[in-house]
Design an enzyme around this catalytic site. Structure first.
Site, PDB file in Angstrom:
ATOM      1  CG  HIS A 279      -0.536   0.041   2.532  1.00  0.00           C
ATOM      2  ND1 HIS A 279      -0.330   1.225   3.200  1.00  0.00           N
ATOM      3  CD2 HIS A 279      -0.246  -0.932   3.418  1.00  0.00           C
ATOM      4  CE1 HIS A 279       0.067   0.956   4.438  1.00  0.00           C
ATOM      5  NE2 HIS A 279       0.140  -0.347   4.602  1.00  0.00           N
TER       6      HIS A 279
ATOM      7  CG  ASP B  72       2.308   0.654   7.833  1.00  0.00           C
ATOM      8  OD1 ASP B  72       2.047   0.123   6.743  1.00  0.00           O
ATOM      9  OD2 ASP B  72       1.483   0.721   8.776  1.00  0.00           O
TER      10      ASP B  72
ATOM     11  CD  GLU C   9      -3.272  -1.681   5.070  1.00  0.00           C
ATOM     12  OE1 GLU C   9      -3.314  -2.753   5.716  1.00  0.00           O
ATOM     13  OE2 GLU C   9      -2.925  -0.601   5.608  1.00  0.00           O
ATOM     14  CD  GLU C  10      -1.953   2.094   7.503  1.00  0.00           C
ATOM     15  OE1 GLU C  10      -2.671   1.629   8.415  1.00  0.00           O
ATOM     16  OE2 GLU C  10      -0.748   1.827   7.375  1.00  0.00           O
TER      17      GLU C  10
ATOM     18  CG  ASP D 213       1.353  -3.768   5.110  1.00  0.00           C
ATOM     19  OD1 ASP D 213       2.169  -2.901   5.498  1.00  0.00           O
ATOM     20  OD2 ASP D 213       0.126  -3.582   5.129  1.00  0.00           O
TER      21      ASP D 213
ATOM     22  CG  HIS E  35       0.254   2.563  12.623  1.00  0.00           C
ATOM     23  ND1 HIS E  35      -1.115   2.482  12.516  1.00  0.00           N
ATOM     24  CD2 HIS E  35       0.736   1.971  11.506  1.00  0.00           C
ATOM     25  CE1 HIS E  35      -1.433   1.870  11.385  1.00  0.00           C
ATOM     26  NE2 HIS E  35      -0.320   1.539  10.762  1.00  0.00           N
TER      27      HIS E  35
HETATM   28 CO    CO Z   1      -0.291   0.485   8.827  1.00  0.00          CO
HETATM   29 ZN    ZN Z   2       0.745  -1.292   6.354  1.00  0.00          ZN
END
Ligand code: CO
Ligand code: ZN
Length: 327
Positions: A62, A163, A193-194, A216, A302
């Protein structure tokens, strides 16, 4: 790989606003595939055609990153927002942020906030009135904590948004190294995606892959207070068995582990007890596909200091190359 990752981390691409990331990837991957196109949602699909009757193998990483949408501005020029994706406010508070138009600001918490959260944080963009603020930002603009990357120690790197720009880097490098394949290959760079794996769903529906592999990040179980998990930083490519959103195809998991043994690739098996990836939406799009996921072990996911081991990244590339070649 470090240079590639550094270049991919620079463009801002909050969920739904991935255009700058897409432009960068398109230029990088075009030399290694037969065609590159963008679909209605904004997914970038790089296709390397297979022979007659070849099965379709779809990879997905992503492009989007967690961030924020501006909701409104108050009389003092403070900027309020709605989060896109799983923001960890304890980590995001007191960080510098950047908006799509280049405006900078500080994400801070109310002075009396005990724990920073969505409802007690705001962005200070250095103005004192609504008028001044509205010259710089408006409702619907996106922003994120500024991107950064640095080497920490001999093999580890930390920054954001690792990420999932690291997954994008793995796929670009894979496309570069795979000269021939028994598959019809789709390297897909997905949007949103998130916020719930939305892009990969429509991309998979259009491609209808036989086999789908997400690339990922995943968490690790090697830090104090981490959820139970066998994955360690430096432990090699993680082959996902299960997460909250998908149970991977067991035969595919076995094949990937076997490819690692055959090619001397360091690997580990992953069960993630909280979180999901594009594997879930690709698995259940249309009539479904055999789905799996190659995960890059990542500490402090994150946060602005997501940490990876470049040896794990290399292992993920080696595994992706082996899967793509269809040896
Ligand atoms: Co993420
Ligand atoms: Zn991710």
């Amino acid at each position: 790989m470090y240079t590639l990752l550094r270049d991919l981390i620079k463009p801002l691409g909050v969920s739904g606003r991935e255009a700058p990331v897409r432009a960068a990837i398109e230029t990088m991957i075009a030399p290694f595939v037969d065609e590159v196109y963008t679909d209605a949602l904004g997914n970038l699909i790089a296709h390397k055609r297979g022979g007659e009757g070849a099965k379709k193998l779809m990879f997905a990483a992503h492009m989007d990153e967690i961030g924020f949408f501006v909701t409104d501005v108050d009389d003092a020029g403070r900027v309020f927002f709605s989060p896109a994706g799983g923001i960890r406010f304890e980590a995001a508070a007191y960080s510098e942020v950047i908006f799509e138009n280049g405006t900078r600001g500080l994400l801070v918490a109310n002075d009396d906030a005990k724990t920073p959260a969505a409802d007690n944080c705001y962005v200070d963009i250095g103005v004192s009135s609504r008028r001044e603020a509205e010259r710089r930002v408006k409702t619907g603009d996106t922003f994120a904590v500024v991107s950064s990357i640095r080497r920490i120690g001999a093999h580890t790197v930390a920054g954001r948004p690792i990420d999932d720009r690291v997954g994008c880097a793995v796929l670009i490098e894979t496309a570069k190294r795979v000269k021939s394949s028994k598959y019809d290959l789709y390297y897909t760079f997905t949007v949103q995606e998130e916020v719930g794996c939305r892009g990969s769903k429509t991309a998979a529906y259009a491609i209808m892959p036989d086999i789908a592999v997400a690339v990922d990040i995943t968490k690790t179980g090697d830090t104090p207070g981490a959820d139970r998990m066998a994955v360690k930083l430096g432990g090699g490519a993680a082959i996902k068995v299960k997460d909250t959103s998908a149970i991977c195809d067991p035969a595919l998991v076995g094949e990937m582990a076997e490819l690692c043994r055959k090619n001397g690739i360091k690997h580990q098996l992953e069960i993630l007890t909280r979180g999901g990836t594009d594997a879930s939406s690709m698995q259940s799009a249309g009539a479904g596909s055999r789905a799996g996921c190659i995960s890059i072990p990542t500490r402090y996911a994150h946060t602005p200091l997501e940490m990876i081991d470049m040896r794990d990244v290399e292992a993920c590339v080696a595994l992706a190359v082996a899967v793509a070649a269809g040896e």
